[in-house]
Design a protein around this motif. Structure first.
Motif, PDB file in Angstrom:
ATOM      1  N   ILE A 129       0.842  -1.197   0.000  1.00 17.42           N
ATOM      2  CA  ILE A 129       0.000   0.000   0.000  1.00 17.42           C
ATOM      3  C   ILE A 129       0.878   1.248   0.000  1.00 17.42           C
ATOM      4  O   ILE A 129       0.700   2.166  -0.818  1.00 17.42           O
ATOM      5  N   TYR A 130       1.833   1.286   0.909  1.00 15.71           N
ATOM      6  CA  TYR A 130       2.702   2.467   1.019  1.00 15.71           C
ATOM      7  C   TYR A 130       3.562   2.683  -0.230  1.00 15.71           C
ATOM      8  O   TYR A 130       3.903   3.817  -0.557  1.00 15.71           O
ATOM      9  N   THR A 131       3.922   1.597  -0.898  1.00 15.42           N
ATOM     10  CA  THR A 131       4.827   1.724  -2.045  1.00 15.42           C
ATOM     11  C   THR A 131       4.099   1.754  -3.385  1.00 15.42           C
ATOM     12  O   THR A 131       4.747   1.853  -4.431  1.00 15.42           O
ATOM     13  N   ASP A 132       2.775   1.661  -3.368  1.00 14.80           N
ATOM     14  CA  ASP A 132       1.990   1.697  -4.612  1.00 14.80           C
ATOM     15  C   ASP A 132       1.999   3.122  -5.169  1.00 14.80           C
ATOM     16  O   ASP A 132       1.366   4.025  -4.618  1.00 14.80           O
ATOM     17  N   GLU A 133       2.702   3.321  -6.257  1.00 15.42           N
ATOM     18  CA  GLU A 133       2.842   4.670  -6.825  1.00 15.42           C
ATOM     19  C   GLU A 133       1.514   5.242  -7.283  1.00 15.42           C
ATOM     20  O   GLU A 133       1.332   6.465  -7.299  1.00 15.42           O
ATOM     21  N   SER A 134       0.564   4.370  -7.657  1.00  9.29           N
ATOM     22  CA  SER A 134      -0.734   4.875  -8.118  1.00  9.29           C
ATOM     23  C   SER A 134      -1.525   5.524  -6.982  1.00  9.29           C
ATOM     24  O   SER A 134      -2.382   6.376  -7.219  1.00  9.29           O
ATOM     25  N   LEU A 135      -1.240   5.132  -5.740  1.00 13.28           N
ATOM     26  CA  LEU A 135      -1.908   5.741  -4.597  1.00 13.28           C
ATOM     27  C   LEU A 135      -1.255   7.056  -4.193  1.00 13.28           C
ATOM     28  O   LEU A 135      -1.904   7.914  -3.587  1.00 13.28           O
ATOM     29  N   GLY A 136       0.023   7.191  -4.457  1.00 11.57           N
ATOM     30  CA  GLY A 136       0.729   8.454  -4.218  1.00 11.57           C
ATOM     31  C   GLY A 136       0.783   8.898  -2.777  1.00 11.57           C
ATOM     32  O   GLY A 136       0.787  10.107  -2.490  1.00 11.57           O
ATOM     33  N   ILE A 137       0.826   7.951  -1.838  1.00 16.99           N
ATOM     34  CA  ILE A 137       0.782   8.314  -0.417  1.00 16.99           C
ATOM     35  C   ILE A 137       2.010   9.122  -0.027  1.00 16.99           C
ATOM     36  O   ILE A 137       1.897  10.225   0.526  1.00 16.99           O
ATOM     37  N   LEU A 138       3.197   8.568  -0.286  1.00 14.12           N
ATOM     38  CA  LEU A 138       4.414   9.290   0.086  1.00 14.12           C
ATOM     39  C   LEU A 138       4.526  10.604  -0.679  1.00 14.12           C
ATOM     40  O   LEU A 138       4.943  11.626  -0.124  1.00 14.12           O
ATOM     41  N   ASP A 139       4.118  10.591  -1.946  1.00 19.98           N
ATOM     42  CA  ASP A 139       4.194  11.812  -2.756  1.00 19.98           C
ATOM     43  C   ASP A 139       3.372  12.934  -2.133  1.00 19.98           C
ATOM     44  O   ASP A 139       3.804  14.094  -2.089  1.00 19.98           O
ATOM     45  N   TYR A 140       2.164  12.581  -1.642  1.00 19.99           N
ATOM     46  CA  TYR A 140       1.305  13.602  -1.059  1.00 19.99           C
ATOM     47  C   TYR A 140       1.945  14.228   0.162  1.00 19.99           C
ATOM     48  O   TYR A 140       1.945  15.461   0.324  1.00 19.99           O
ATOM     49  N   PHE A 141       2.515  13.403   1.039  1.00 21.60           N
ATOM     50  CA  PHE A 141       3.081  13.946   2.272  1.00 21.60           C
ATOM     51  C   PHE A 141       4.403  14.670   2.035  1.00 21.60           C
ATOM     52  O   PHE A 141       4.728  15.611   2.764  1.00 21.60           O
ATOM     53  N   VAL A 142       5.119  14.284   1.017  1.00 23.72           N
ATOM     54  CA  VAL A 142       6.305  15.056   0.634  1.00 23.72           C
ATOM     55  C   VAL A 142       5.881  16.461   0.180  1.00 23.72           C
ATOM     56  O   VAL A 142       6.528  17.459   0.515  1.00 23.72           O
ATOM     57  N   GLN A 143       4.768  16.531  -0.544  1.00 21.88           N
ATOM     58  CA  GLN A 143       4.236  17.833  -0.959  1.00 21.88           C
ATOM     59  C   GLN A 143       3.840  18.673   0.245  1.00 21.88           C
ATOM     60  O   GLN A 143       4.086  19.895   0.283  1.00 21.88           O
ATOM     61  N   GLN A 144       3.219  18.043   1.236  1.00 14.42           N
ATOM     62  CA  GLN A 144       2.823  18.778   2.437  1.00 14.42           C
ATOM     63  C   GLN A 144       4.039  19.284   3.205  1.00 14.42           C
ATOM     64  O   GLN A 144       4.009  20.366   3.801  1.00 14.42           O
ATOM     65  N   LYS A 145       5.105  18.521   3.159  1.00 12.93           N
ATOM     66  CA  LYS A 145       6.340  18.969   3.792  1.00 12.93           C
ATOM     67  C   LYS A 145       6.892  20.194   3.070  1.00 12.93           C
ATOM     68  O   LYS A 145       7.316  21.175   3.697  1.00 12.93           O
ATOM     69  N   LYS A 146       6.880  20.152   1.764  1.00 10.95           N
ATOM     70  CA  LYS A 146       7.362  21.292   0.987  1.00 10.95           C
ATOM     71  C   LYS A 146       6.504  22.534   1.232  1.00 10.95           C
ATOM     72  O   LYS A 146       6.998  23.664   1.193  1.00 10.95           O
ATOM     73  N   ALA A 147       5.219  22.298   1.517  1.00  9.67           N
ATOM     74  CA  ALA A 147       4.298  23.405   1.772  1.00  9.67           C
ATOM     75  C   ALA A 147       4.399  23.923   3.204  1.00  9.67           C
ATOM     76  O   ALA A 147       3.724  24.894   3.561  1.00  9.67           O
ATOM     77  N   GLY A 148       5.207  23.272   4.038  1.00  5.94           N
ATOM     78  CA  GLY A 148       5.389  23.717   5.419  1.00  5.94           C
ATOM     79  C   GLY A 148       4.354  23.193   6.387  1.00  5.94           C
ATOM     80  O   GLY A 148       4.365  23.568   7.570  1.00  5.94           O
ATOM     81  N   ARG A 149       3.471  22.308   5.934  1.00  3.03           N
ATOM     82  CA  ARG A 149       2.444  21.769   6.831  1.00  3.03           C
ATOM     83  C   ARG A 149       2.952  20.535   7.581  1.00  3.03           C
ATOM     84  O   ARG A 149       2.306  20.061   8.508  1.00  3.03           O
ATOM     85  N   ILE A 150       4.079  20.024   7.145  1.00  2.93           N
ATOM     86  CA  ILE A 150       4.820  18.982   7.854  1.00  2.93           C
ATOM     87  C   ILE A 150       6.257  19.475   7.913  1.00  2.93           C
ATOM     88  O   ILE A 150       6.845  19.831   6.895  1.00  2.93           O
ATOM     89  N   ARG A 151       6.818  19.491   9.117  1.00  2.00           N
ATOM     90  CA  ARG A 151       8.191  19.965   9.249  1.00  2.00           C
ATOM     91  C   ARG A 151       9.202  18.845   9.008  1.00  2.00           C
ATOM     92  O   ARG A 151      10.245  19.066   8.395  1.00  2.00           O
ATOM     93  N   HIS A 152       8.884  17.650   9.524  1.00  2.00           N
ATOM     94  CA  HIS A 152       9.813  16.523   9.382  1.00  2.00           C
ATOM     95  C   HIS A 152       9.013  15.241   9.143  1.00  2.00           C
ATOM     96  O   HIS A 152       8.034  14.972   9.840  1.00  2.00           O
ATOM     97  N   LEU A 153       9.475  14.462   8.177  1.00  2.00           N
ATOM     98  CA  LEU A 153       8.742  13.274   7.728  1.00  2.00           C
ATOM     99  C   LEU A 153       9.532  12.007   8.080  1.00  2.00           C
ATOM    100  O   LEU A 153      10.742  11.939   7.865  1.00  2.00           O
ATOM    101  N   GLY A 154       8.833  11.010   8.636  1.00  2.00           N
ATOM    102  CA  GLY A 154       9.477   9.760   8.995  1.00  2.00           C
ATOM    103  C   GLY A 154       8.493   8.610   8.921  1.00  2.00           C
ATOM    104  O   GLY A 154       7.417   8.726   8.335  1.00  2.00           O
ATOM    105  N   PHE A 155       8.858   7.485   9.528  1.00  2.00           N
ATOM    106  CA  PHE A 155       7.954   6.333   9.545  1.00  2.00           C
ATOM    107  C   PHE A 155       8.203   5.488  10.783  1.00  2.00           C
ATOM    108  O   PHE A 155       9.276   5.530  11.382  1.00  2.00           O
TER     109      PHE A 155
END
Length: 406
Positions: A129-155
Motif C-alpha cells: 500500500i505504502y509503495t503503490d505509486e498509483s496511490l501516491g501516499i508518500l508523494d502527497y506527504f512530501v508535498q505537504q512537507k514542501k508546503a510547510g504543513r509537515i516539518r519533518h517526515l518519517g515512519f
C-alpha cells in the motif's frame, strides 16, 4: 530534562506517547482531566515532544492531546502524528485518502502544521500500500512537507530488518527518522539490535516505541526487582528500562506511554539526568530478559530449510512463534498474516525432515502445529482494522450529533 539535537532542534529525549491515555472506568472515554494534568506536568518539566496517531484510543487521542496542548504557545512543543496506511484493507479505500485524513488530523489536533509526521507501522501487511505509486501516499506527504504543513517526515515500523532496509532504499531521501520497537528484551527477541545498528549506519535517527514493552518490563517478578535494588536501590524496573535506552546514543526520542500522573512524574524524574547502566547492570537485564521468556534454542543455522518440501523459512517462523508466544498481540501477527498461505506455519505437513537434521533437536513439526493453533485463536489484523473502522464511524456519528446540538 535530557535533550537530543535533531537538525538544530532541541527535543526532549523523553516523549509523551499517547496510545495508552487514562480512561474513565464507566464511559470508556479518555480521562481528559488527568491528561491535562499529565501534560501540564510534562510541559513544566521540559518535555516538548508529544506523539499521537489517527487510531489511538478509538480515534480520540489526537483530539484530547490537541486540546491539552492548545493551552500553550505553538512554539513550546513538537507534535507528531501518523498516517494510518497500515489500516487500509482495500486499494483506493476513500476513507483513507491521504488528503482527507491529513486535513481531518489537523482539525482534530487544532493545529495548522505537524512538527513530525510518520507513515504508521510500515510492515509486511501494508508495504504494498505504502509503495503503490498509483496511490501516491508518500508523494502527497512530501508535498505537504514542501508546503510547510509537515516539518519533518518519517515512519514507524514493527516490520523485519529486511523490510526496513527496502523501505529506506526506496524513500530514504525523503524520510528523516524511523520509530522502532526497542527495549532490552527485544534487543534479541525482535532483532532490535540489528535494526538499531542498521539505522545508525545509515545516519537515520531512531525514535523508540514500546520502551517498556507495553508495561511488561515495568512489572517484573519480586526476585528480579530485588536484584535490581541491590545495584540501584530505589530505582523502579521502568527506570531501568529507560536507563538502558539512555546508553544508546542514536536513540534520540524515547516515548513514554504513561497512563497516570504518577507514572508521568516517575518517568520525568528518570529523564532529568543521564545515568546510563554499568556493564554489571546491563548483564543483570540480560539475565532478566532470559528469565522472562524461554526462547526456542534455534541458532538459525538453516540446516532445516533445504529439505523442507514446503520450502518454509523455518528459523523465521520459529522467531515469530517465540515473539507471539511471549506477547500474544495482534500487532505481532501482521507479518504472518501477510505471508502467502503456502509459507505460513499451517503449511507444514509434519514430515519431520527438519527435526531429524536439527542440531538442537527441536521438535519443529510440533512447534508449527502449536503456532498454527495459537494464530487461529488470535484476532486477525484485517478484523481488527474493520473493528477500528466501525469505532471510527461511531465516533464520527456522535460528533455530528454534538455539532447539530443534539
Amino acid at each position: 530534562m535530557l535533550y537530543s539535537d535533531f537538525k538544530g532542534l532541541k527535543i526532549s529525549r523523553m516523549g509523551f506517547g499517547t496510545m495508552r491515555l487514562p480512561m474513565l472506568p464507566d464511559s470508556g472515554e479518555i480521562d481528559e482531566k488527568q491528561v491535562f494534568e499529565m501534560t501540564d506536568w510534562a510541559m513544566s518539566h521540559g518535555v516538548n515532544y508529544y506523539d499521537t496517531a489517527y487510531p489511538y484510543c478509538g480515534n480520540r487521542s489526537e483530539i484530547v492531546i490537541g486540546k491539552a496542548l492548545s493551552r500553550y504557545p505553538r512554539d513550546r512543543y513538537f507534535l507528531a502524528t501518523k498516517y494510518p496506511g497500515h489500516q487500509i484493507l482495500r486499494k483506493g479505500d476513500p476513507k483513507y485518502d491521504p488528503r482527507k485524513i491529513f486535513e481531518e488530523q489537523l482539525q482534530k489536533c487544532g493545529v495548522d502544521y505537524f512538527d513530525f509526521y510518520l507513515m504508521h507501522n510500515v510492515n509486511e501487511f501494508c508495504y504494498g500500500i505504502y509503495t503503490d505509486e498509483s496511490l501516491g501516499i508518500l508523494d502527497y506527504f512530501v508535498q505537504q512537507k514542501k508546503a510547510g504543513r509537515i516539518r519533518h517526515l518519517g515512519f514507524s515500523s514493527h516490520g523485519s530488518l529486511e523490510l526496513l532496509e527496502n523501505f529506506l532504499d526506496r524513500y530514504g531521501d525523503e524520510l528523516e527518522f524511523c520509530q522502532i520497537q526497542l527495549n532490552y528484551l527485544d534487543w534479541t527477541l525482535q532483532q532490535a539490535k540489528e535494526k538499531y545498528e542498521m539505522l545508525t549506519r545509515r545516519g537515520v535517527p531512531v525514535w523508540v516505541m514500546e520502551s517498556c514493552r507495553g508495561g511488561r518490563l515495568a512489572n517484573l517478578s519480586p526476585d528480579a526487582v530485588q536484584k535490581m535494588n541491590t545495584l540501584r536501590p530505589g530505582d523502579s524496573p521502568a527506570s531501568w528500562a529507560y536507563r538502558w535506552l539512555q546508553g544508546l546514543e542514536n536513540a534520540k526520542v524515547i516515548l513514554s506511554g504513561a497512563s497516570t500522573l504518577a507514572q508521568m512524574k516517575e518517568n520525568v524524574e528518570t529523564f532529568t539526568e543521564n545515568k546510563p547502566l554499568k556493564e554489571t547492570e546491563k548483564q543483570l537485564l540480560e539475565e532478566i530478559a532470559q528469565g522472562l521468556h524461554k526462547w526456542t534454542p534455534c541458532t538459525k543455522c538453516r540446516y532445516c530449510c533445504p529439505g523442507c518440501p514446503k520450502h518454509l523459512d523455518i528459523p523465521d517462523l520459529i522467531a515469530s512463534y517465540d515473539d507471539i508466544r511471549f506477547s500474544p498481540r495482534v500487532v505481532l501477527t501482521m507479518r504472518i498474516e501477510a505471508m502467502p498461505e503456502g509459507k505460513k506455519p499451517s503449511a507444514c505437513i509434519g514430515c519431520g525432515q527438519c527435526a531429524r537434521i536439527c542440531p538442537q533437536k527441536i521438535d519443529i513439526p510440533n512447534i508449527m502445529k502449536d503456532f498454527s493453533a495459537m494464530l487461529a485463536d488470535l484476532p486477525s489484523w484485517r478484523e481488527t482494522c474493520r473493528q477500528r473502522e466501525i469505532a471510527a464511524a461511531k465516533v464520527a456519528a456522535e460528533s455530528g450529533k454534538e455539532g447539530n446540538g443534539n
